[in-house]
Structure formats: C-alpha cells, structure tokens
Write a protein that holds these residues in place. Structure first.
Motif, mmCIF file in Angstrom:
data_model
loop_
_atom_site.group_PDB
_atom_site.id
_atom_site.type_symbol
_atom_site.label_atom_id
_atom_site.label_comp_id
_atom_site.label_asym_id
_atom_site.label_seq_id
_atom_site.Cartn_x
_atom_site.Cartn_y
_atom_site.Cartn_z
ATOM 1 N N ALA A 196 57.595 -50.508 24.130
ATOM 2 C CA ALA A 196 57.045 -49.812 25.148
ATOM 3 C C ALA A 196 57.288 -50.270 26.460
ATOM 4 C CB ALA A 196 55.611 -49.439 24.807
ATOM 5 N N GLN A 197 57.378 -49.552 27.365
ATOM 6 C CA GLN A 197 57.752 -49.954 28.881
ATOM 7 C C GLN A 197 56.760 -49.292 29.665
ATOM 8 O OE1 GLN A 197 62.045 -49.384 29.664
ATOM 9 N NE2 GLN A 197 62.379 -51.495 28.509
ATOM 10 N N LEU A 198 56.373 -49.964 30.681
ATOM 11 C CA LEU A 198 55.621 -49.313 31.748
ATOM 12 C C LEU A 198 56.556 -48.792 32.603
ATOM 13 C CD1 LEU A 198 52.811 -52.245 32.261
ATOM 14 C CD2 LEU A 198 52.761 -49.938 30.988
ATOM 15 N N TRP A 199 57.136 -47.667 32.344
ATOM 16 C CA TRP A 199 58.188 -47.006 33.192
ATOM 17 C C TRP A 199 58.284 -45.476 32.298
ATOM 18 C CZ3 TRP A 199 61.167 -49.091 37.206
ATOM 19 C CH2 TRP A 199 62.361 -48.148 37.459
ATOM 20 N N GLY A 200 57.930 -44.489 33.484
ATOM 21 C CA GLY A 200 58.098 -43.150 33.240
ATOM 22 C C GLY A 200 56.904 -42.714 32.135
ATOM 23 N N LYS A 201 57.067 -41.892 31.300
ATOM 24 C CA LYS A 201 56.061 -41.482 30.255
ATOM 25 C C LYS A 201 55.972 -42.614 29.061
ATOM 26 C CE LYS A 201 56.180 -36.584 31.130
ATOM 27 N NZ LYS A 201 54.910 -36.492 31.987
ATOM 28 N N THR A 202 55.018 -43.088 28.950
ATOM 29 C CA THR A 202 54.846 -44.166 27.981
ATOM 30 C C THR A 202 53.526 -44.072 27.318
ATOM 31 O OG1 THR A 202 54.764 -46.468 27.728
ATOM 32 C CG2 THR A 202 54.026 -45.768 29.742
ATOM 33 N N ARG A 203 53.059 -45.201 26.530
ATOM 34 C CA ARG A 203 51.593 -45.110 26.028
ATOM 35 C C ARG A 203 50.883 -46.330 25.920
ATOM 36 N NH1 ARG A 203 53.352 -43.692 19.704
ATOM 37 N NH2 ARG A 203 54.625 -45.424 19.495
ATOM 38 N N VAL A 204 49.837 -46.413 25.629
ATOM 39 C CA VAL A 204 48.938 -47.604 25.389
ATOM 40 C C VAL A 204 48.391 -47.408 24.184
ATOM 41 C CG1 VAL A 204 47.029 -49.103 25.930
ATOM 42 C CG2 VAL A 204 48.771 -48.433 27.773
ATOM 43 N N GLY A 205 48.422 -48.370 23.197
ATOM 44 C CA GLY A 205 47.873 -48.365 21.815
ATOM 45 C C GLY A 205 46.310 -48.763 21.960
ATOM 46 N N LEU A 206 45.396 -48.028 21.002
ATOM 47 C CA LEU A 206 44.184 -48.666 20.870
ATOM 48 C C LEU A 206 43.859 -48.622 19.566
ATOM 49 C CD1 LEU A 206 42.631 -46.201 23.766
ATOM 50 C CD2 LEU A 206 42.426 -48.658 23.636
ATOM 51 N N ARG A 207 43.430 -49.772 19.009
ATOM 52 C CA ARG A 207 42.927 -49.802 17.661
ATOM 53 C C ARG A 207 41.776 -50.651 17.319
ATOM 54 N NH1 ARG A 207 47.705 -53.744 17.270
ATOM 55 N NH2 ARG A 207 46.722 -55.711 17.968
ATOM 56 N N CYS A 208 40.980 -50.023 16.388
ATOM 57 C CA CYS A 208 39.583 -50.605 16.007
ATOM 58 C C CYS A 208 39.691 -51.849 15.110
ATOM 59 C CB CYS A 208 39.010 -49.425 15.223
ATOM 60 S SG CYS A 208 37.051 -49.918 14.819
ATOM 61 N N GLU A 209 39.248 -52.892 15.554
ATOM 62 C CA GLU A 209 39.351 -54.122 14.737
ATOM 63 C C GLU A 209 38.268 -54.458 14.073
ATOM 64 O OE1 GLU A 209 40.727 -56.976 17.645
ATOM 65 O OE2 GLU A 209 42.910 -56.461 17.150
ATOM 66 N N GLN A 210 37.020 -53.924 14.354
ATOM 67 C CA GLN A 210 35.730 -54.145 13.661
ATOM 68 C C GLN A 210 35.033 -52.867 13.648
ATOM 69 O OE1 GLN A 210 33.337 -57.216 15.384
ATOM 70 N NE2 GLN A 210 34.965 -58.636 15.109
ATOM 71 N N GLY A 211 34.681 -52.187 12.346
ATOM 72 C CA GLY A 211 34.037 -51.022 12.557
ATOM 73 C C GLY A 211 34.186 -50.365 11.017
ATOM 74 N N PRO A 212 33.540 -49.476 10.481
ATOM 75 C CA PRO A 212 33.462 -49.057 9.201
ATOM 76 C C PRO A 212 34.672 -48.285 8.908
ATOM 77 C CG PRO A 212 31.833 -47.484 10.366
ATOM 78 C CD PRO A 212 32.402 -48.738 11.306
ATOM 79 N N VAL A 213 35.576 -47.720 9.956
ATOM 80 C CA VAL A 213 36.912 -47.200 9.516
ATOM 81 C C VAL A 213 37.728 -47.824 10.465
ATOM 82 C CG1 VAL A 213 38.238 -44.958 9.761
ATOM 83 C CG2 VAL A 213 35.692 -44.970 8.823
ATOM 84 N N TRP A 234 40.767 -47.541 12.739
ATOM 85 C CA TRP A 234 41.969 -46.434 13.317
ATOM 86 C C TRP A 234 42.534 -47.024 14.409
ATOM 87 C CZ3 TRP A 234 40.317 -46.495 18.307
ATOM 88 C CH2 TRP A 234 39.095 -46.577 18.619
ATOM 89 N N ASN A 235 43.730 -46.238 14.837
ATOM 90 C CA ASN A 235 44.685 -46.761 15.754
ATOM 91 C C ASN A 235 45.155 -45.330 16.440
ATOM 92 O OD1 ASN A 235 46.640 -48.965 16.511
ATOM 93 N ND2 ASN A 235 47.895 -47.239 16.231
ATOM 94 N N VAL A 236 44.979 -45.348 17.738
ATOM 95 C CA VAL A 236 45.596 -44.199 18.338
ATOM 96 C C VAL A 236 46.186 -44.563 19.703
ATOM 97 C CG1 VAL A 236 43.468 -42.565 17.895
ATOM 98 C CG2 VAL A 236 43.259 -44.118 19.786
#
Length: 250
Positions: free
Chosen positions: A95-112, A114-116
């Motif tokens: 991923a590059q911080l250039w144009g349309k891109t994205r940042v990942g978010l993941r749950c590292e401590q929780g009952p489920v 998830w990654n978005v």
C-alpha cells in the motif's frame, strides 16, 4: 387526586413502553458512532506517523513543494464489528500513501478477531503541464498548447508530465480539455530508433559513467525497456532516452 393516577398511567403505558424500547437502540447507535470515531482516530494516528509524499516540481529556477491533502473515507455501514479491547492500525503490504489507498484495522484482543480496511485518498498537489486548449486524438502538441498549472499528481496511475520538452511534437491519443492534466498515457510514445539500429549505451552508477556501443534488438519506444546486444555478445536492458541513445542505471 392520588399521587399516582392509574387511568393516566394506563393511557401512557404504550408510549412509555415505546420510549423504553427505543432507549437501548439509541444507546447502541451511540456506541456504534463512538466505536467508529475510535477507529477513525486510529487511522489518523497512523497517518501522522507515516512519511507522506514529499518533493517538488521544477518551476523555472526554483522548485515548488508539493501540497499533500489526506481525506478519510467511511467504513461500510453494513459492517457489524464485535467489541475489541485492542485495535491496531497498519499499512497493508504494497500500500502506498498516494491516490486512492487504504489503511488496515485489525482486532488483536477481543472475543472475535476481525480485520477491515478504511479507505483513504491522498491528493498530492504540484506543478505539472495542463492543456491550454482542447486537444483531440491525432493532434500534434505545440509549445503553446500546454502551460504549467497545479494538478493532483496522484489522481492517475499515469505520471503527470512536467516539462514541455517531454510532450511537444508528440501525438495526442486521448481527448484533453483545457485545464486538464497531461499524463504520459495521453500522448503517443516516441520511438527513438528501430530494431537493428546501432545505439550508444550509457551505463550509470554512483559516481561513474561508462559509454559503449551496441545494436538494438527491440524498438526504442519511450518508457519501455529495450534490449541491446553489446560488442562482446552480452545483452542488456535499458531505457531509450534520446535519438539512438540508451541508458542503464545500476
């Protein structure tokens, strides 16, 4: 009259029940909004730690710095994320911080676990060529047809052209309106030489330049690797940069 009027309570019971029923819904909506704000803060925090695009485009004798503008999108409202005690924001691989891109978010401590991915748009404003007049496919670009203007360099995967010498004399292959950024893919590539032509090969490295001669084994189209056979039989791949001129950077 008694302190508690039973008939009135009976009349108000349906309304009270509806209000009491809406309370948990409102609480859940408020919690969801709070959760989205927390995730957005994670994204913003990560972006502040990153090296955003830096540089500048030549403008006469000076170099004009780029102006970077970051806009956060929105997560898909249909997503129902489970509660999480620890969320980590990260940049996905490649991923590059250039144009349309994205940042990942993941749950590292929780009952489920998830990654978005949170959508992000990075606009990089700088000086580059824009069409001074409407240009149509088949037109040959003249010096007066282009001027320098501020454009979003990251708006397209095709590089923006910044020097008139890179476009004057070339043929337009895509329609351009006045004020529109001129990209490399908007004009036909130059062919500096043909297969079998003798070429000069410059091999550049840190602190040195070696010149040699060879024969082109493929057309010298601008922006594409051309194979050159040297006198000793070795074949190198380089970039056509001028009339029968190839450059290899080590």
């Amino acid at each position: 009259m008694d302190k508690f009027d039973s008939p009135r309570l009976l009349l108000l019971a349906p309304v009270l029940g509806m209000l009491l029923g809406l309370a948990p819904v409102a609480a859940r909506a408020q919690a969801a909004a709070s959760g989205a704000d927390a995730l957005q803060s994670q994204v913003e925090g990560l972006l502040k730690q990153q090296n955003l695009p830096q540089g500048g485009a030549a403008d006469g004798a000076q170099r004009q710095p780029w102006r970077v503008e970051v806009t956060l999108g929105q997560l898909d409202p249909r997503l129902k994320l489970a509660p999480c005690d620890k969320v980590k924001a990260y940049l996905p691989d490649n991923a590059q911080l250039w144009g349309k891109t994205r940042v990942g978010l993941r749950c590292e401590q929780g009952p489920v676990r998830w990654n978005v991915y949170w959508p992000v748009t990075v606009k990089v404003w700088g000086k580059a060529l824009v069409a001074a007049v409407p240009l149509r496919p088949g037109n040959t670009v003249a010096q007066a047809d282009v001027v320098l203007g501020e454009v979003d360099l990251a708006a397209s995967g095709s590089p923006a052209l910044v020097r008139a010498a890179d476009i004057v004399g070339r043929t337009v292959i895509r329609p351009l309106e006045a004020g529109q950024s001129v990209r490399q893919d908007d004009v036909k590539s130059r062919r500096w030489f043909a297969i079998g032509d003798p070429v000069r090969l410059n091999v550049r490295g840190e602190g040195f330049l070696v010149a040699s001669e060879g024969v082109a084994l493929s057309p010298g189209d601008e922006g594409r690797c051309v194979r050159v056979r040297m006198d000793n039989g070795r074949v190198l791949c380089g970039q056509p940069v001028g009339e029968r001129l190839v450059e290899v950077t080590l």
